[in-house]
Design a protein around this motif. Structure first.
Motif, PDB file in Angstrom:
ATOM      1  N   TYR A 173       0.832  -1.225  -0.001  1.00  0.00           N
ATOM      2  CA  TYR A 173       0.096  -0.069  -0.132  1.00  0.00           C
ATOM      3  C   TYR A 173       0.852   1.326  -0.007  1.00  0.00           C
ATOM      4  N   GLU A 174       0.631   2.184  -0.857  1.00  0.00           N
ATOM      5  CA  GLU A 174       1.389   3.231  -0.997  1.00  0.00           C
ATOM      6  C   GLU A 174       1.338   4.069   0.221  1.00  0.00           C
ATOM      7  N   LYS A 175       0.485   4.186   1.106  1.00  0.00           N
ATOM      8  CA  LYS A 175       0.503   5.141   2.232  1.00  0.00           C
ATOM      9  C   LYS A 175       1.273   4.434   3.379  1.00  0.00           C
ATOM     10  N   GLN A 176       2.140   4.447   3.624  1.00  0.00           N
ATOM     11  CA  GLN A 176       2.634   3.310   4.863  1.00  0.00           C
ATOM     12  C   GLN A 176       2.928   4.386   5.934  1.00  0.00           C
ATOM     13  N   GLY A 177       2.698   3.888   7.039  1.00  0.00           N
ATOM     14  CA  GLY A 177       2.441   4.563   8.375  1.00  0.00           C
ATOM     15  C   GLY A 177       1.893   3.722   9.588  1.00  0.00           C
ATOM     16  N   PRO A 178       1.872   4.504  10.673  1.00  0.00           N
ATOM     17  CA  PRO A 178       1.395   3.848  11.780  1.00  0.00           C
ATOM     18  C   PRO A 178      -0.111   3.202  11.672  1.00  0.00           C
ATOM     19  N   LEU A 179      -0.919   3.897  11.053  1.00  0.00           N
ATOM     20  CA  LEU A 179      -2.195   3.741  10.728  1.00  0.00           C
ATOM     21  C   LEU A 179      -2.316   2.438   9.552  1.00  0.00           C
ATOM     22  N   THR A 180      -1.536   2.187   9.005  1.00  0.00           N
ATOM     23  CA  THR A 180      -1.744   1.124   7.672  1.00  0.00           C
ATOM     24  C   THR A 180      -2.076  -0.228   8.132  1.00  0.00           C
ATOM     25  N   PRO A 181      -1.522  -0.783   9.002  1.00  0.00           N
ATOM     26  CA  PRO A 181      -2.245  -2.047   9.724  1.00  0.00           C
ATOM     27  C   PRO A 181      -3.464  -2.025  10.230  1.00  0.00           C
ATOM     28  N   ILE A 182      -4.003  -0.586  10.602  1.00  0.00           N
ATOM     29  CA  ILE A 182      -5.175  -0.525  11.338  1.00  0.00           C
ATOM     30  C   ILE A 182      -6.252  -0.339  10.113  1.00  0.00           C
ATOM     31  N   LEU A 183      -5.884   0.390   9.305  1.00  0.00           N
ATOM     32  CA  LEU A 183      -6.705   0.560   7.906  1.00  0.00           C
ATOM     33  C   LEU A 183      -7.015  -0.909   7.479  1.00  0.00           C
ATOM     34  N   ILE A 184      -5.933  -1.620   7.080  1.00  0.00           N
ATOM     35  CA  ILE A 184      -6.076  -2.906   6.422  1.00  0.00           C
ATOM     36  C   ILE A 184      -6.972  -3.884   7.465  1.00  0.00           C
ATOM     37  N   THR A 185      -6.817  -3.628   8.824  1.00  0.00           N
ATOM     38  CA  THR A 185      -7.704  -4.489   9.577  1.00  0.00           C
ATOM     39  C   THR A 185      -8.971  -4.231   9.535  1.00  0.00           C
ATOM     40  N   VAL A 186      -9.457  -2.813   9.513  1.00  0.00           N
ATOM     41  CA  VAL A 186     -10.825  -2.526   9.214  1.00  0.00           C
ATOM     42  C   VAL A 186     -11.610  -3.091   7.893  1.00  0.00           C
ATOM     43  N   LEU A 187     -10.480  -2.792   7.000  1.00  0.00           N
ATOM     44  CA  LEU A 187     -11.324  -3.263   5.574  1.00  0.00           C
ATOM     45  C   LEU A 187     -11.292  -4.938   5.495  1.00  0.00           C
ATOM     46  N   PHE A 188     -10.305  -5.528   6.277  1.00  0.00           N
ATOM     47  CA  PHE A 188     -10.183  -7.099   6.710  1.00  0.00           C
ATOM     48  C   PHE A 188     -11.609  -7.383   7.130  1.00  0.00           C
ATOM     49  N   SER A 189     -12.055  -6.667   8.026  1.00  0.00           N
ATOM     50  CA  SER A 189     -13.234  -6.873   8.865  1.00  0.00           C
ATOM     51  C   SER A 189     -14.323  -6.590   7.884  1.00  0.00           C
ATOM     52  N   LEU A 190     -14.614  -5.613   7.020  1.00  0.00           N
ATOM     53  CA  LEU A 190     -15.539  -5.290   6.306  1.00  0.00           C
ATOM     54  C   LEU A 190     -15.741  -6.196   5.248  1.00  0.00           C
ATOM     55  N   TYR A 191     -14.664  -6.733   4.802  1.00  0.00           N
ATOM     56  CA  TYR A 191     -15.048  -7.640   3.584  1.00  0.00           C
ATOM     57  C   TYR A 191     -15.479  -9.115   3.876  1.00  0.00           C
ATOM     58  N   HIS A 192     -15.744  -9.431   5.174  1.00  0.00           N
ATOM     59  CA  HIS A 192     -16.452 -10.390   5.392  1.00  0.00           C
ATOM     60  C   HIS A 192     -17.988 -10.352   5.274  1.00  0.00           C
ATOM     61  N   PHE A 193     -18.347 -10.165   4.023  1.00  0.00           N
ATOM     62  CA  PHE A 193     -19.848  -9.965   3.708  1.00  0.00           C
ATOM     63  C   PHE A 193     -20.637 -11.002   4.197  1.00  0.00           C
ATOM     64  N   TRP A 194     -20.151 -12.287   4.446  1.00  0.00           N
ATOM     65  CA  TRP A 194     -21.022 -13.350   4.996  1.00  0.00           C
ATOM     66  C   TRP A 194     -21.080 -13.607   6.389  1.00  0.00           C
ATOM     67  N   LEU A 195     -20.294 -12.565   7.014  1.00  0.00           N
ATOM     68  CA  LEU A 195     -20.445 -12.233   8.553  1.00  0.00           C
ATOM     69  C   LEU A 195     -20.540 -10.861   8.925  1.00  0.00           C
ATOM     70  N   PRO A 196     -21.585 -10.349   8.393  1.00  0.00           N
ATOM     71  CA  PRO A 196     -21.444  -8.716   8.563  1.00  0.00           C
ATOM     72  C   PRO A 196     -21.949  -8.054   9.945  1.00  0.00           C
ATOM     73  N   PHE A 197     -22.358  -9.171  10.773  1.00  0.00           N
ATOM     74  CA  PHE A 197     -22.616  -8.361  12.113  1.00  0.00           C
ATOM     75  C   PHE A 197     -21.706  -8.454  13.286  1.00  0.00           C
ATOM     76  N   ASN A 198     -20.514  -8.637  12.959  1.00  0.00           N
ATOM     77  CA  ASN A 198     -19.260  -8.940  13.948  1.00  0.00           C
ATOM     78  C   ASN A 198     -18.020  -8.140  13.766  1.00  0.00           C
ATOM     79  N   ASN A 199     -18.569  -6.637  13.083  1.00  0.00           N
ATOM     80  CA  ASN A 199     -17.294  -6.000  12.754  1.00  0.00           C
ATOM     81  C   ASN A 199     -16.411  -5.421  13.948  1.00  0.00           C
ATOM     82  N   ILE A 200     -17.198  -4.949  14.948  1.00  0.00           N
ATOM     83  CA  ILE A 200     -16.689  -4.221  16.058  1.00  0.00           C
ATOM     84  C   ILE A 200     -15.842  -4.987  16.706  1.00  0.00           C
TER      85      ILE A 200
END
Length: 246
Positions: free
Chosen positions: A176-203
């Motif tokens: 990812y072109e924007k490297q920084g302390p928040l990069t792994p957090i952003l990827i984690t949020v997107l990783f959670s949201l990509y679970h379309f088949w389990l949409p009610f456990n994102n928090i």
């Protein structure tokens, strides 16, 4: 000629790489789920084996071809450093304990918050889409249930988490072109949201995965996150098998 330049991924490219595979899997699952004659969780694992995993690994193989001149998984290991296996396991196990606490205190609250929406959604889908509907599963023969548990175990404990960690924590995070302390957090949020088949456990999923993914990013060793992911899925798989066969 072997290339070594890392091909950076912009935000649009990141989103496309994340949501195309899950859209293919979820779309196929939703369509075939209305006509299949097998446990839906088994259908999901089969579809994941032949859609999600190949597409995600395909992105890594393609990137490695462009960067190193040959198809491999090298692009998932950019910037990774060695760590004693026991250290990686110890860190993963500590965060597994944290995830356990979150499952006890956060997950029930989240389930209660989304109980109404979840009920409405499931009412408009065949019973099998609710993987906790063990009454539905009991309608299948024991050999089918044993096969389901075996396939689910292999996919959920090994194939799924290893592929996802190579893809998310290895390839996407490092490219990812924007490297920084928040990069792994952003990827984690997107990783959670990509679970379309389990949409009610994102928090719960974000709170459980974000700390260990940040540590793996800082330690430059995503074996930590692989072990964590596999251990978490092993626990949920054992619980599922116990409910289905026990």
């Amino acid at each position: 000629m072997v290339l070594t330049a890392i091909i950076q991924i912009d935000t649009k490219g990141l989103l496309l790489r994340i949501f195309i595979p899950t859209a293919v899997l979820s779309g196929g699952y939703l369509i075939l789920g209305h006509v299949c004659n097998m446990p839906y969780i088994l259908l999901f694992c089969i579809l994941g084996t032949f859609t999600l995993a190949p597409i995600e690994l395909g992105f890594i193989l393609s990137a490695s071809k462009k960067e190193y001149g040959a198809y491999s998984l090298k692009s998932a290991f950019v910037g990774q450093e060695k760590m004693a296996w026991w250290k990686a396991f110890a860190i993963a196990f500590v965060f597994f304990g944290v995830a356990g606490l979150l499952s006890a205190f956060v997950a029930p609250v989240e389930n209660q918050i989304f109980a109404g929406i979840r009920s409405v959604v499931l009412q408009n889908l065949p019973a099998g889409f609710d993987w906790t509907d063990y009454g539905y599963l009991a309608s299948f023969s024991r050999p089918v249930l044993v096969l389901t548990c075996i396939y689910y175990g292999v996919f959920n404990v090994i194939v799924g988490p290893v592929t996802e960690e190579l893809f998310f924590r290895g390839y996407l995070t490092s490219h990812y072109e924007k490297q920084g302390p928040l990069t792994p957090i952003l990827i984690t949020v997107l990783f959670s949201l990509y679970h379309f088949w389990l949409p009610f456990n994102n928090i719960f999923r974000i709170l459980a995965f974000a700390p260990v993914m940040y540590v793996a990013y800082r330690k430059k060793n995503f074996y930590i996150s692989i072990l964590f992911h596999c251990i978490c899925n092993l626990f949920s798989t054992v619980s599922f098998i116990w409910m289905v066969l026990g």
